[in-house]
Write an enzyme that holds these catalytic residues in place. Structure first.
Site, PDB file in Angstrom:
ATOM      1  N   HIS A 186       0.793  -1.234   0.000  1.00 59.40           N
ATOM      2  CA  HIS A 186       0.000   0.000   0.000  1.00 59.40           C
ATOM      3  C   HIS A 186       0.826   1.285   0.000  1.00 59.40           C
ATOM      4  O   HIS A 186       0.279   2.369  -0.112  1.00 59.40           O
ATOM      5  CB  HIS A 186      -0.969   0.017   1.182  1.00 59.40           C
ATOM      6  CG  HIS A 186      -0.308   0.405   2.474  1.00 59.40           C
ATOM      7  ND1 HIS A 186       0.459  -0.471   3.186  1.00 59.40           N
ATOM      8  CD2 HIS A 186      -0.289   1.574   3.153  1.00 59.40           C
ATOM      9  CE1 HIS A 186       0.920   0.142   4.259  1.00 59.40           C
ATOM     10  NE2 HIS A 186       0.492   1.383   4.264  1.00 59.40           N
TER      11      HIS A 186
HETATM   12  C1  UD1 Z   1      -2.409   5.805   5.600  1.00 53.07           C
HETATM   13  C2  UD1 Z   1      -1.113   6.333   6.195  1.00 53.07           C
HETATM   14  C3  UD1 Z   1      -0.065   5.215   6.200  1.00 53.07           C
HETATM   15  C4  UD1 Z   1      -0.589   3.980   6.881  1.00 53.07           C
HETATM   16  C5  UD1 Z   1      -1.886   3.555   6.210  1.00 53.07           C
HETATM   17  C6  UD1 Z   1      -2.472   2.330   6.894  1.00 53.07           C
HETATM   18  C7  UD1 Z   1      -0.696   8.740   5.776  1.00 53.07           C
HETATM   19  C8  UD1 Z   1       0.120   9.713   5.029  1.00 53.07           C
HETATM   20  N1  UD1 Z   1      -0.558   7.447   5.419  1.00 53.07           N
HETATM   21  O1  UD1 Z   1      -2.173   5.530   4.238  1.00 53.07           O
HETATM   22  O2  UD1 Z   1       1.072   5.653   6.900  1.00 53.07           O
HETATM   23  O3  UD1 Z   1       0.373   2.933   6.785  1.00 53.07           O
HETATM   24  O4  UD1 Z   1      -2.821   4.654   6.293  1.00 53.07           O
HETATM   25  O5  UD1 Z   1      -3.480   1.715   6.178  1.00 53.07           O
HETATM   26  O6  UD1 Z   1      -1.415   9.125   6.674  1.00 53.07           O
HETATM   27  N2  UD1 Z   1      -9.187   4.774   0.940  1.00 53.07           N
HETATM   28  C9  UD1 Z   1     -10.424   4.175   0.834  1.00 53.07           C
HETATM   29  N3  UD1 Z   1     -11.103   3.926   1.992  1.00 53.07           N
HETATM   30  C10 UD1 Z   1     -10.631   4.249   3.225  1.00 53.07           C
HETATM   31  C11 UD1 Z   1      -9.380   4.870   3.310  1.00 53.07           C
HETATM   32  C12 UD1 Z   1      -8.668   5.121   2.168  1.00 53.07           C
HETATM   33  O7  UD1 Z   1     -10.892   3.873  -0.238  1.00 53.07           O
HETATM   34  O8  UD1 Z   1     -11.309   3.972   4.221  1.00 53.07           O
HETATM   35  C13 UD1 Z   1      -8.412   5.008  -0.303  1.00 53.07           C
HETATM   36  C14 UD1 Z   1      -8.760   6.309  -0.975  1.00 53.07           C
HETATM   37  O9  UD1 Z   1      -8.638   6.121  -2.345  1.00 53.07           O
HETATM   38  C15 UD1 Z   1      -7.670   7.238  -0.498  1.00 53.07           C
HETATM   39  C16 UD1 Z   1      -6.474   6.301  -0.422  1.00 53.07           C
HETATM   40  O10 UD1 Z   1      -7.035   5.052   0.002  1.00 53.07           O
HETATM   41  O11 UD1 Z   1      -7.482   8.322  -1.346  1.00 53.07           O
HETATM   42  C17 UD1 Z   1      -5.408   6.741   0.515  1.00 53.07           C
HETATM   43  O12 UD1 Z   1      -5.898   6.891   1.837  1.00 53.07           O
HETATM   44  P1  UD1 Z   1      -5.093   7.782   2.919  1.00 53.07           P
HETATM   45  O13 UD1 Z   1      -5.782   7.731   4.214  1.00 53.07           O
HETATM   46  O14 UD1 Z   1      -4.792   9.123   2.366  1.00 53.07           O
HETATM   47  O15 UD1 Z   1      -3.699   7.047   3.057  1.00 53.07           O
HETATM   48  P2  UD1 Z   1      -3.367   5.487   3.189  1.00 53.07           P
HETATM   49  O16 UD1 Z   1      -2.781   5.029   1.909  1.00 53.07           O
HETATM   50  O17 UD1 Z   1      -4.505   4.711   3.741  1.00 53.07           O
END
Ligand code: UD1
Length: 354
Positions: A203
């Site tokens: 991820h």
């Molecule tokens: C975040 C953390 C990372 C951690 C990870 C655990 C930051 C910068 N990164 O990354 O350190 O290891 O969480 O999982 O804070 N999305 C969904 N549903 C959700 C959440 C996210 O579809 O419930 C998708 C969306 O497309 C979103 C993307 O994942 O744009 C990224 O989500 P985001 O929370 O920005 O960062 P993570 O990659 O989850």
């Protein structure tokens, strides 16, 4: 004494559950739980609260996804308003996500004592958003709870020794506690009758957002000599579809799993391949060897005696790292499984003067 805990993303729910359990049974302490809403899908958030028996958050700030500036900015604004209303004596933040940096920054500017759990971790890769979050959070927080002696040493080098306290790793506490609850009921249905498999997760933006790296990793998976089970983060799901990444028949993509399901998968897998920091350690705690799909690791203790190897996104190295591996003795670098008790004890007794 009122303690505001700020969480938002999957790994923080696990860490906070362990500390909250101790905190809520300690006389004189009262916790207010704030969920920023960074993770919002049921299988990325709600399921963890239910399964880990964490009380419902007192507040959900419903910030959701977005570019870093917007996501962090919204959090700062909403956390600040809430802290002004709640007036806690301490704010507790966890790990290295955007929720961590927003929580600690909002609190410290309001002169609320702020403690950071899992402080002192560094990858020395400044292109990782988490690295920037860690550095910023450690430098603004009043108390830094370090999971390892390496983390203590790194904090000292940055002039933060007086705020650092060695506690051990709350994720070690967590595995010790929750692994006893795992039964056959936690076997994900999507596994079918599969018995012999590697467990993988991907991820990190450095892999998901680089089409070549993502392709290399999945090509390597397709060449492995047994099934590869991948509970896939929604971010990677989307990018695999978009990038037309080819998947071998042995590659089995499943929905994100709960924490207890993950412990089940860890217990029964033959090896772990991951770019997650947390899973590298969980593999270690469960006695499984790991292949790290990154160019560095913050958890250098896991590299000792062959438990973990770093291979980046190099197809050949990934395949090689699954073959002929042996691991030796484990270290006691992650503490004695009582990190949460130590954290709560320190918060209870520490006075912060600015
Ligand atoms: C975040 C953390 C990372 C951690 C990870 C655990 C930051 C910068 N990164 O990354 O350190 O290891 O969480 O999982 O804070 N999305 C969904 N549903 C959700 C959440 C996210 O579809 O419930 C998708 C969306 O497309 C979103 C993307 O994942 O744009 C990224 O989500 P985001 O929370 O920005 O960062 P993570 O990659 O989850």
């Amino acid at each position: 004494m009122k303690i505001a805990t700020i969480v938002g993303a999957r790994p923080q729910f696990i860490k906070a559950a362990t500390v909250s359990r101790v905190l809520r049974k300690t006389d004189g302490l009262h916790e207010v739980l704030i969920h920023t809403g960074q993770h919002y899908d049921a299988n990325m958030s709600e399921i963890f609260f239910k399964e880990l028996q964490i009380p419902e958050p007192d507040y959900n700030l419903e910030v959701g996804s977005g570019p870093h500036g917007k996501q962090t900015g919204l959090m700062l604004d909403r956390i600040e308003q809430l802290l002004l209303k709640e007036q806690p004596d301490w704010v507790l933040t966890y790990g290295d996500t955007n929720s961590t940096v927003a929580g600690s920054l909002a609190a410290t500017k309001l002169h609320i004592p702020t403690a950071h759990v899992e402080a002192g971790l560094r990858s020395f890769n400044r292109r990782m958003p988490e690295e920037i979050n860690r550095i910023a959070t450690d430098h603004v927080s009043d108390l830094l709870f370090a999971p390892t002696q390496t983390a203590m040493e790194l904090l000292k080098r940055e002039g933060l020794a007086d705020r650092a306290r060695f506690t051990g790793d709350v994720m070690f506490d967590s595995i010790l506690h929750y692994k006893q609850m795992v039964t056959e009921a936690h076997r994900p249905q999507s596994l079918g009758d599969l018995q012999d498999y590697y467990l993988a997760t991907i991820h990190r933006p450095e892999n998901t957002d680089d089409p070549q790296r993502l392709k290399n990793i999945f090509m390597a998976f397709s060449e492995l000599n047994k099934a590869v089970v991948i509970p896939l983060h929604p971010r990677t799901q989307k990018l695999i579809k978009k990038g037309g990444v080819p998947l071998g028949e042995n590659v089995k993509i499943v929905e994100p799993v709960s924490y207890l399901q993950m412990i089940y998968l860890l217990k029964h897998c033959s090896m772990v391949l991951t770019d997650s920091g947390g899973l590298q350690k969980e593999a270690y705690f469960m006695g499984k060897m790991c292949v790290t799909l990154r160019d560095e690791t913050e958890w250098i203790e896991t590299l000792e005696n062959g438990w973990n190897v770093i291979v980046g996104a190099d197809r050949e190295k990934i395949v090689q790292a699954t073959q002929g591996r042996k691991a030796g003795r484990q270290t006691e670098a992650f503490g004695d499984g009582r990190a949460a008790e130590k954290i709560v004890e320190i918060i209870k007794n520490e006075e912060i003067h600015r």
